[in-house]
Design an enzyme around this catalytic site. Sequence first.
Site, PDB file in Angstrom:
ATOM      1  N   HIS A   1       0.835  -1.194   0.000  1.00 40.22           N
ATOM      2  CA  HIS A   1       0.000   0.000   0.000  1.00 40.22           C
ATOM      3  C   HIS A   1       0.875   1.252   0.000  1.00 40.22           C
ATOM      4  O   HIS A   1       1.518   1.571   1.001  1.00 40.22           O
ATOM      5  CB  HIS A   1      -0.901  -0.039   1.247  1.00 40.22           C
ATOM      6  CG  HIS A   1      -1.798   1.131   1.408  1.00 40.22           C
ATOM      7  ND1 HIS A   1      -1.613   2.074   2.395  1.00 40.22           N
ATOM      8  CD2 HIS A   1      -2.905   1.512   0.722  1.00 40.22           C
ATOM      9  CE1 HIS A   1      -2.560   2.986   2.316  1.00 40.22           C
ATOM     10  NE2 HIS A   1      -3.356   2.671   1.304  1.00 40.22           N
TER      11      HIS A   1
ATOM     12  N   GLU B   1       0.607  -0.724  -4.898  1.00 35.61           N
ATOM     13  CA  GLU B   1      -0.563   0.148  -5.002  1.00 35.61           C
ATOM     14  C   GLU B   1      -0.100   1.599  -5.029  1.00 35.61           C
ATOM     15  O   GLU B   1       0.788   1.982  -4.259  1.00 35.61           O
ATOM     16  CB  GLU B   1      -1.497  -0.079  -3.808  1.00 35.61           C
ATOM     17  CG  GLU B   1      -2.794   0.709  -3.867  1.00 35.61           C
ATOM     18  CD  GLU B   1      -2.746   2.026  -3.072  1.00 35.61           C
ATOM     19  OE1 GLU B   1      -3.742   2.778  -3.149  1.00 35.61           O
ATOM     20  OE2 GLU B   1      -1.725   2.289  -2.406  1.00 35.61           O
TER      21      GLU B   1
ATOM     22  N   ASP C   1      -1.418   5.942  -5.796  1.00 35.09           N
ATOM     23  CA  ASP C   1      -2.483   6.942  -5.919  1.00 35.09           C
ATOM     24  C   ASP C   1      -2.072   7.934  -6.999  1.00 35.09           C
ATOM     25  O   ASP C   1      -0.917   8.384  -7.031  1.00 35.09           O
ATOM     26  CB  ASP C   1      -2.685   7.678  -4.595  1.00 35.09           C
ATOM     27  CG  ASP C   1      -3.066   6.733  -3.471  1.00 35.09           C
ATOM     28  OD1 ASP C   1      -4.149   6.155  -3.546  1.00 35.09           O
ATOM     29  OD2 ASP C   1      -2.254   6.575  -2.534  1.00 35.09           O
TER      30      ASP C   1
ATOM     31  N   HIS D   1      -1.080  11.107  -2.772  1.00 37.83           N
ATOM     32  CA  HIS D   1      -2.367  10.689  -2.220  1.00 37.83           C
ATOM     33  C   HIS D   1      -3.298  11.864  -1.966  1.00 37.83           C
ATOM     34  O   HIS D   1      -4.478  11.827  -2.295  1.00 37.83           O
ATOM     35  CB  HIS D   1      -2.151   9.907  -0.921  1.00 37.83           C
ATOM     36  CG  HIS D   1      -3.426   9.467  -0.261  1.00 37.83           C
ATOM     37  ND1 HIS D   1      -4.128  10.264   0.617  1.00 37.83           N
ATOM     38  CD2 HIS D   1      -4.131   8.313  -0.373  1.00 37.83           C
ATOM     39  CE1 HIS D   1      -5.208   9.620   1.021  1.00 37.83           C
ATOM     40  NE2 HIS D   1      -5.237   8.435   0.441  1.00 37.83           N
TER      41      HIS D   1
ATOM     42  N   GLU E   1      -4.825   3.634  -8.373  1.00 32.38           N
ATOM     43  CA  GLU E   1      -6.028   4.327  -7.885  1.00 32.38           C
ATOM     44  C   GLU E   1      -6.076   5.772  -8.371  1.00 32.38           C
ATOM     45  O   GLU E   1      -5.149   6.546  -8.122  1.00 32.38           O
ATOM     46  CB  GLU E   1      -6.082   4.305  -6.353  1.00 32.38           C
ATOM     47  CG  GLU E   1      -7.323   4.997  -5.817  1.00 32.38           C
ATOM     48  CD  GLU E   1      -7.383   5.081  -4.300  1.00 32.38           C
ATOM     49  OE1 GLU E   1      -8.182   5.885  -3.796  1.00 32.38           O
ATOM     50  OE2 GLU E   1      -6.620   4.347  -3.631  1.00 32.38           O
TER      51      GLU E   1
END
Length: 264
Positions: A10, A37, A39, A52, A113
């Site tokens: 993450h 992962e 952002d 993020h 994401e």
Amino acid sequence: MSTRSGVVAHRGASAQFPELTLVAFQQALEQGAEALEVDIRLTADGVPVLLHDPRTTRVADRDLWVHSSTLDQLATLDLGSWHPVHRAPEPLLTLRSFLVMAEAFPQVRLFLETKHPVPSGGRVEAALRDELRYFGMDRPASFADSRAVMMSFSVMAVRRFRQLAPEIPAVQLRERRNVLKSWPAEGVGAQLMGPSIGALRARPWLVEYWRSRGMGTYCWTVDDPADLLLCRDLGVDWVGTNVPSRALTVLDGGVPRAEGPAAG
């Protein structure tokens, strides 16, 4: 479905290293993470970058709004010294530079994401599609073969990306307060649902419900060993964690060593 949950780093190995930086991703890969992962936000000049928050105050030496700053302005930031463990300067990563790094690890999945709401609206999904096309990742043989997996909390963003890149799987992320607002796969277009660990603790039956609708699960952010074992026992496909080494140890039946406090 795999015999145990796959481990997704993450924002990289973000408990021990500053999130979304090259060192965090490199360390996650060294720890054995099976996926990374990130952002994604757009700069004022339309470049997808890995940040993020809508502004940089939490992770940088200066406070800038991402959407109203150019890449050149954001590239001057130090994104590493704030971190309580790392405490060393790190530069901003663009999505392209991240994908260049990832080319050397073709077995690793990439959970990408897009952040919303943003002033640029759907341009972030188009930028993501363009970058995946540039790297030849927009047309996998099947969902199961796709290295790239798109994610968003925004239903509209998931629908939009499914139209832009129908061969890339998508995760519909859910927070605890709206976790039950889930439609079957044919309605949203997502292949996986992405509940928080709090949502799964409260409603563990959701994993089997989504499976009955033909959907997999990605659960975030899972750092506690008891939560990791819960996800494994429920058959969660992927777990996002800030400490990939510990997650792998727990899921493979070992005893984790003590770690420092995990980043949020």
